[in-house]
Design a protein around this motif. Structure first.
Motif, PDB file in Angstrom:
ATOM      1  N   GLN A 111     -20.590  66.377   0.086  1.00 12.64           N
ATOM      2  CA  GLN A 111     -21.119  66.743   1.303  1.00 12.64           C
ATOM      3  C   GLN A 111     -22.137  67.753   1.189  1.00 12.64           C
ATOM      4  N   GLU A 112     -21.894  68.896   0.655  1.00 10.54           N
ATOM      5  CA  GLU A 112     -22.746  70.086   0.599  1.00 10.54           C
ATOM      6  C   GLU A 112     -23.999  69.659  -0.068  1.00 10.54           C
ATOM      7  N   VAL A 113     -23.967  68.716  -1.118  1.00  9.94           N
ATOM      8  CA  VAL A 113     -25.173  68.470  -1.930  1.00  9.94           C
ATOM      9  C   VAL A 113     -26.128  67.598  -0.881  1.00  9.94           C
ATOM     10  N   TYR A 114     -25.404  66.618  -0.375  1.00 18.11           N
ATOM     11  CA  TYR A 114     -25.970  65.893   0.559  1.00 18.11           C
ATOM     12  C   TYR A 114     -26.748  66.541   1.800  1.00 18.11           C
ATOM     13  N   GLU A 115     -26.081  67.529   2.139  1.00 16.47           N
ATOM     14  CA  GLU A 115     -26.559  68.375   3.588  1.00 16.47           C
ATOM     15  C   GLU A 115     -27.768  68.954   2.810  1.00 16.47           C
ATOM     16  N   GLU A 116     -27.577  69.644   1.610  1.00  8.76           N
ATOM     17  CA  GLU A 116     -28.805  70.625   1.274  1.00  8.76           C
ATOM     18  C   GLU A 116     -29.995  69.958   0.701  1.00  8.76           C
ATOM     19  N   ARG A 117     -29.801  68.561   0.020  1.00  3.86           N
ATOM     20  CA  ARG A 117     -30.567  67.784  -0.556  1.00  3.86           C
ATOM     21  C   ARG A 117     -31.360  66.855  -0.033  1.00  3.86           C
ATOM     22  N   ILE A 118     -30.799  66.052   1.184  1.00  2.00           N
ATOM     23  CA  ILE A 118     -31.040  65.044   1.744  1.00  2.00           C
ATOM     24  C   ILE A 118     -31.312  65.025   3.283  1.00  2.00           C
ATOM     25  N   ARG A 119     -30.028  65.326   3.874  1.00  2.00           N
ATOM     26  CA  ARG A 119     -30.070  65.674   5.420  1.00  2.00           C
ATOM     27  C   ARG A 119     -31.013  66.433   5.784  1.00  2.00           C
ATOM     28  N   ALA A 120     -30.635  67.786   5.708  1.00  2.00           N
ATOM     29  CA  ALA A 120     -31.727  68.761   6.135  1.00  2.00           C
ATOM     30  C   ALA A 120     -33.185  68.793   5.980  1.00  2.00           C
ATOM     31  N   PRO A 121     -33.433  68.464   4.514  1.00  2.00           N
ATOM     32  CA  PRO A 121     -34.981  68.227   4.297  1.00  2.00           C
ATOM     33  C   PRO A 121     -35.746  67.328   5.083  1.00  2.00           C
ATOM     34  N   TYR A 122     -34.849  66.335   5.398  1.00  2.00           N
ATOM     35  CA  TYR A 122     -35.563  65.151   6.159  1.00  2.00           C
ATOM     36  C   TYR A 122     -35.212  65.333   7.612  1.00  2.00           C
ATOM     37  N   GLY A 123     -34.323  65.885   8.001  1.00  2.00           N
ATOM     38  CA  GLY A 123     -34.069  66.313   9.623  1.00  2.00           C
ATOM     39  C   GLY A 123     -33.246  64.983   9.935  1.00  2.00           C
ATOM     40  N   LEU A 124     -32.538  64.157   9.203  1.00  2.00           N
ATOM     41  CA  LEU A 124     -31.775  63.139   9.309  1.00  2.00           C
ATOM     42  C   LEU A 124     -30.494  63.229  10.376  1.00  2.00           C
ATOM     43  N   ASP A 125     -30.626  62.391  11.268  1.00  2.00           N
ATOM     44  CA  ASP A 125     -29.250  62.154  12.341  1.00  2.00           C
ATOM     45  C   ASP A 125     -28.345  61.264  11.460  1.00  2.00           C
ATOM     46  N   PHE A 126     -27.980  61.842  10.492  1.00  2.00           N
ATOM     47  CA  PHE A 126     -26.922  61.151   9.611  1.00  2.00           C
ATOM     48  C   PHE A 126     -25.947  62.320   8.902  1.00  2.00           C
ATOM     49  N   PHE A 127     -24.936  62.352   9.345  1.00  2.00           N
ATOM     50  CA  PHE A 127     -24.218  63.782   8.998  1.00  2.00           C
ATOM     51  C   PHE A 127     -22.899  63.318   8.168  1.00  2.00           C
ATOM     52  N   ARG A 160     -31.707  55.632  13.633  1.00  2.00           N
ATOM     53  CA  ARG A 160     -32.804  56.405  13.091  1.00  2.00           C
ATOM     54  C   ARG A 160     -32.291  57.112  11.823  1.00  2.00           C
ATOM     55  N   GLY A 161     -31.098  57.875  11.823  1.00  2.00           N
ATOM     56  CA  GLY A 161     -30.709  58.340  10.711  1.00  2.00           C
ATOM     57  C   GLY A 161     -30.370  57.470   9.340  1.00  2.00           C
ATOM     58  N   LEU A 162     -29.945  56.076   9.939  1.00  2.00           N
ATOM     59  CA  LEU A 162     -29.500  55.279   8.848  1.00  2.00           C
ATOM     60  C   LEU A 162     -30.661  54.737   8.275  1.00  2.00           C
ATOM     61  N   ALA A 163     -31.665  54.404   8.826  1.00  2.00           N
ATOM     62  CA  ALA A 163     -32.992  53.839   8.265  1.00  2.00           C
ATOM     63  C   ALA A 163     -33.801  55.006   7.667  1.00  2.00           C
ATOM     64  N   GLY A 164     -33.702  56.204   8.143  1.00  2.00           N
ATOM     65  CA  GLY A 164     -34.374  57.224   7.668  1.00  2.00           C
ATOM     66  C   GLY A 164     -33.894  57.504   6.429  1.00  2.00           C
ATOM     67  N   LEU A 165     -32.590  57.464   6.143  1.00  2.00           N
ATOM     68  CA  LEU A 165     -31.939  57.868   4.984  1.00  2.00           C
ATOM     69  C   LEU A 165     -32.723  56.661   3.896  1.00  2.00           C
ATOM     70  N   TYR A 166     -32.624  55.751   3.999  1.00  2.00           N
ATOM     71  CA  TYR A 166     -33.276  54.539   2.928  1.00  2.00           C
ATOM     72  C   TYR A 166     -34.746  54.463   2.799  1.00  2.00           C
ATOM     73  N   ALA A 167     -35.304  54.927   3.676  1.00  2.00           N
ATOM     74  CA  ALA A 167     -36.641  55.270   4.081  1.00  2.00           C
ATOM     75  C   ALA A 167     -37.039  56.206   3.021  1.00  2.00           C
ATOM     76  N   ALA A 168     -36.433  57.576   3.081  1.00  2.00           N
ATOM     77  CA  ALA A 168     -36.678  58.536   2.221  1.00  2.00           C
ATOM     78  C   ALA A 168     -36.191  58.215   0.774  1.00  2.00           C
ATOM     79  N   ALA A 169     -35.197  57.448   0.407  1.00  2.00           N
ATOM     80  CA  ALA A 169     -34.986  57.059  -0.907  1.00  2.00           C
ATOM     81  C   ALA A 169     -35.889  56.347  -1.556  1.00  2.00           C
ATOM     82  N   VAL A 170     -36.683  55.341  -0.745  1.00  2.00           N
ATOM     83  CA  VAL A 170     -37.624  54.677  -1.577  1.00  2.00           C
ATOM     84  C   VAL A 170     -39.094  54.815  -1.097  1.00  2.00           C
ATOM     85  N   SER A 171     -39.410  55.596  -0.318  1.00  2.00           N
ATOM     86  CA  SER A 171     -40.742  55.619   0.233  1.00  2.00           C
ATOM     87  C   SER A 171     -41.186  57.064   0.389  1.00  2.00           C
ATOM     88  N   GLU A 172     -42.323  57.157   0.379  1.00  2.00           N
ATOM     89  CA  GLU A 172     -43.253  58.414   0.823  1.00  2.00           C
ATOM     90  C   GLU A 172     -43.080  58.857   2.066  1.00  2.00           C
TER      91      GLU A 172
END
Length: 381
Positions: free
Chosen positions: A172-188, A264-276
């Motif tokens: 959960q800490e790695v997710y917050e620091e590396r993925i959620r916070a940098p992209y501002g994802l509404d997926f907690f 928005r958070g769900l789709a944003g996660l996968y957009a960040a995974a495979v797209s610029e």
């Protein structure tokens, strides 16, 4: 009275809005749902009804997608190695004949550790560390690596313990620091108290008479693999449908089922995974995305008692749900009806949430029409 449709679609995606409107018109008057999609990092669908775009929902097993994006990143960087034995990172895991299991097989639901003989309390299901400790001592329910079955409530605790042993940080800490916070994802994975007012409590499924008859005709035995995997073999059986309504589940964000998100958070996660996105390179290189989306467990799932397909920590979405998607599409659905995935070949990232649980659980039936409409439009633009 039908709920009003809000939001926007890009040019060429008008048919998606029509599909969503038809769904809302056919649903109960109190329908609440959200649909978001990206194509090559550009948001092209952003629709909602009965709520607002900032409403947050329990997304059940769609959580596994966020959890295993963390694992994919760590594999990509060399912190984790898929073909290392789990015991290389977590020595205690090797008891009861589990010592030869690799991280690859663990991610592919092949460990045989779908639960414990005695089960978990509701409070224990919120604590990934405790789940991992209990499972390390558990005898597997099949010989590890020889078959597969859905580790519904525990896979995130198992892979999360590997992450913690390798990095010194919780998943959960790695997710917050590396993925959620940098992209501002509404997926907690662990909902901060400040965001609690945005959470919409789950409305349980109300089966029709026909649906209830189907449920009654297929009772779950008290000692089956399914009952162990879904923790219904205990004195206080888990009510999976209501798990997100428990404050400790939302606060701790167990990596199997505890995520809270918007579409928005769900789709944003996968957009960040495979797209610029916004000048940021995709989180996953093409080779990493291909390996994690590649079929690893295909066939008869011992827990679901049905044909299923898994990549590494993700569902193989094209085989399990939407055959029109490209090879290598990966994502995850949730028991309440949510679904999210990436289709790297078309650049599509998709997210859907709803408040009232779907029947019979897993991706809500409407995802078939919604995802097909989005995919057709994505290929045409």
């Amino acid at each position: 009275m039908t709920q009003e449709i809000h939001g926007t679609v890009a040019d060429g995606f008008e048919a998606v809005r029509a599909e969503f409107a038809a769904l809302v018109a056919a649903e109960r008057p109190d329908y609440e749902g959200q649909l978001t999609a990206y194509v090559h990092g550009r948001r092209v669908v952003d629709l909602w009804a009965g709520n607002d775009p900032d409403s947050l929902y329990g997304v059940y097993s769609s959580t596994k997608g966020a959890a295993h994006l963390v694992v994919a990143l760590l594999v990509q960087e060399g912190t984790l190695e898929l073909d290392r034995k789990v015991t290389y990172y977590w020595p205690e895991f090797g008891s009861e004949g589990k010592g030869s299991l690799t991280l690859r097989d663990l991610l592919a639901h092949r460990a045989g550790l779908v639960g414990t003989d005695t089960g978990f309390s509701a409070a224990e299901l919120a604590d990934d560390r405790l789940i991992a400790e209990r499972l390390a001592d558990q005898r597997p329910f099949w010989r590890p690596g020889t078959a597969f079955g859905y580790h519904a409530l525990v896979i995130g605790a198992l892979t999360g313990e590997v992450v913690r042993r390798a990095t010194g940080r919780t998943l959960q800490e790695v997710y917050e620091e590396r993925i959620r916070a940098p992209y501002g994802l509404d997926f907690f994975l662990g909902l901060p108290a400040a965001h609690e007012p945005r959470f919409r409590t789950v409305q349980p499924m109300l089966p029709t008479a026909e649906q209830q008859a189907l449920l009654d005709a297929s009772p779950q035995g008290p000692h089956t693999l399914a009952s162990i995997a879904f923790n219904t073999h205990t004195a206080e059986p888990t009510d999976l449908a209501l798990l997100p309504n428990r404050p400790e589940i939302r606060a701790k964000g167990p990596a199997s089922v505890g995520g809270v998100a918007s579409a928005r958070g769900l789709a944003g996660l996968y957009a960040a995974a495979v797209s610029e996105i916004d000048g940021k390179a995709p989180l996953l290189k093409e080779d990493t995305a291909a390996e994690f989306g590649q079929f690893h467990s295909v066939g008869y799932d011992l827990v679901a008692r049905a044909h299923k397909s898994y990549g590494l920590g993700f569902q193989a979405t094209a085989d399990t749900w939407h055959p029109f998607l490209g090879a290598g599409a990966f994502g995850h659905s949730g028991a309440g009806g949510s679904q999210a995935f990436a289709d790297p070949r078309s650049g599509l990232a998709y997210g859907y949430t709803r408040r009232r649980n779907a029947f019979p659980g897993g991706a809500a039936p409407e995802n078939a029409g919604l995802a097909a409409a989005v995919h057709r439009a994505a290929l045409a633009v």
